[in-house]
Design an enzyme around this catalytic site. Structure first.
Site: not given
Ligand code: F6P
Length: 554
Positions: A215, A277, A363, A394, A518
């Site tokens: 984006k 996004g 998010e 399982h 970030k």
């Protein structure tokens, strides 16, 4: 939002009369067991169900009565869920911290619909991009679009991360039976070079198309992988930059950055800032999927989304599935201290579905301040997790059945397997579905001590073999996993997440929480490479970086 709603927001959620009434009701419900609820009302197995499009939703195995449901609807009304929903559909800027409209619903609006953002109808632009995607997809699928050397494209590699990866990757898996099996699709997201390395193994650059999905077109993982992919391509095709135009397309809102990267803007498929996004795979971000399944199936999927959008927008609260599912989550998080929510598909094709939902839900609703920036003192989004059901049986179902925590779960299953299964594999479907139905039965009703003793079990083992039951589940059943059904399922969860965010009074459409990591990664990287700026690091990280550097022989 309306004046009335703005006023109601002034009262903290957990001080509202509606919340307090639910608290009292919860106390009165006490340890009431699902067994009792079914004894009191045997009809709930049929009554507590909904149909939305092709989805049959059974919520009878929930710790709710008619009164609970009425109180939950009152809470939804008092917190302005419907007003916020209408504001979203109208294109108002309900993502306030980013000052953006939230209009993924416009991505699947019919051609003649009118949806305005800042006074402009966005639907024609949506369909112009869909048409451009369809034309390109047909060219690739038919072999008209060739690589630089004239060879037909056989491999499509989508490079993106988060919402630019999870949606198309999930949907490609989900709809494999509808894909052109002559094409190989791979999805690369991780900045770990191993991801691209493995994805490109065995591929001929002359037959490979890269779709760079971002984006913002600034996401470091994606741009790094895209740059490496370009190097690989050029190395394989003799180094002529002109090859990029035949082998790279971009999906983005940022034309400038796309051009800067070296992709011809003619090969860019755009979308808009009002598409989040994690809400984007029905936009241009779905190009890889459209190439795989074809434009017609992609449009069927969009129609599926739209069916649930219309349901959410118009169905009365008593019959509104996303509202109901959202409010059930509010109920368990707020009044049963449930911290997580399992989504358990009984379809191998939905192996990535829960991973996709993790971004969608966590998010969106992993927030701890309200829309005005005040800390919330109620729980917001749960931890969402799960894998295809029979494998889970399982592995972790033991904890679901006999652990100490309440974990509400959604079971998703289909009456029919995909059409292409061989007869003996088709026959396995009843066994799969027997497990599907048996699990929700066992979770709800368990097995009492008396029942265990009646089987002659030694007294010492009775507590171990007793199942308390009373674990709430929703069952979602559809005829078959088709593109339309997938669209319906995704929209159902999108709107469920919306409802919860509205009640919790948080902005479900921003994601500031991913930013700090970030920024710090940018600070740490030089320290790893040349040991610089280590003084900026905290003592623990400095030590770790120093150990890493020694291990790397630096
Ligand atoms: O992880 C944060 C995030 O911003 C997600 O919200 C988004 O889906 C992802 O990164 C990828 O962003 P982009 O599509 O801009 O590369």
């Amino acid at each position: 939002m309306s004046e009335m709603n703005a006023d109601s927001r002034k009262t903290r959620l957990n001080r509202t009369p509606e919340w307090l009434a639910l608290g009292k009701h919860r106390e009165a419900l006490g340890q009431t067991h699902l067994r009792e609820l079914f004894e009191t009302n045997p009809g709930r197995g049929a009554d507590y169900t909904l149909r939305v499009g092709d989805l049959y939703i059974d919520y009878s195995k929930h710790l709710v009565t008619d009164e609970t449901l009425a109180l939950l609807r009152e809470l939804a009304a008092a917190t302005g869920v419907a007003e916020l929903r209408d504001a979203m559909f109208r294109g108002e800027k309900i993502n306030t911290t980013e000052d953006r409209a939230v209009l993924h619903t416009a991505l699947r609006a019919p051609r003649d619909a009118v949806v305005e953002v800042d006074g402009e109808n966005v639907v024609p632009a949506v369909h112009a991009v869909l048409d451009k995607m369809a034309a390109f997809s047909e060219q690739v699928r038919s072999g008209k679009w060739t690589g630089f050397t004239g060879k037909r494209i056989k491999n499509v590699v989508n490079i993106g991360i988060g919402g630019s990866d999870l949606g198309p990757a999930m949907a490609y898996e989900a709809l494999r039976a509808f894909t052109d099996r002559g094409l190989t699709l791979r999805f690369v997201s991780n900045v770990d070079g191993a991801d691209l390395h493995e994805a490109l193994r065995g591929l001929d650059p002359a037959e490979t198309l890269f779709i760079i999905a971002s984006k913002t077109f600034t996401t470091i993982e994606t741009i790094t992988n895209a740059t490496s992919a370009r190097t690989w391509l050029l190395a394989g095709l003799g180094g002529d930059d002109a090859a990029v135009a035949r082998h790279f397309v971009a999906l983005s809102t940022n034309a400038e950055k796309v051009e800067e990267f070296g992709i011809d803007p003619a090969n860019m498929f755009g979308f808009w800032d009002w598409v989040g996004g994690r809400y984007s795979f029905d936009s241009a971000i779905g190009l890889s999927l459209m190439i795989a399944i074809g434009p017609d199936a992609f449009r069927e999927m969009l129609d599926g989304f739209h069916t649930v959008d219309e349901h959410f927008r118009t169905a009365p609260p008593e019959r509104n599935a996303p509202l109901l599912m959202g409010m059930l989550g509010v109920w368990y998080g707020g009044f049963f201290d449930a911290h997580s929510h399992a989504v358990l598909p009984y379809s191998h094709y939905l192996s990535r579905f829960t991973a996709y939902l993790q971004q969608l839900d966590m998010e969106s609703n992993g927030k701890s301040v309200d829309r005005d920036g005040n800390p919330v003192d109620w729980h917001t989004g749960p931890v969402v997790w799960g894998t295809p059901g029979t494998n889970g049986q399982h592995a972790y179902y033991q904890l679901l059945h006999q652990g100490t925590r309440m974990i509400p779960a959604d079971f998703i299953g289909f009456a029919r397997p995909v059409a292409e299964l061989e007869p003996e594999l088709e026959a396995q479907h009843d066994l799969l579905m027997a497990n599907f139905f048996a699990q929700t039965q066992a979770l709800a009703f368990g097995k009492t001590e008396e029942e265990v003793r009646a089987e002659g079990v030694a007294e010492a083992l009775v507590p171990h073999k007793t199942f308390r039951g009373n674990h709430p589940t929703t069952t979602i059943l559809a005829d078959e996993l088709t593109p339309a059904v997938l669209g319906q399922l995704v929209a159902l969860y999108e709107h469920k997440v919306f409802v919860q965010g509205a009640v919790w009074n948080i902005d479900s459409f921003d994601q500031w929480g991913v930013e700090l990591g970030k920024v710090l990664a940018k600070q740490v990287e030089p320290a790893l490479i040349d040991g610089s700026r280590t003084e900026d690091l905290d003592p623990s990280t400095r030590e770790l970086v120093s150990t890493y550097r020694k291990l790397r022989g630096r």
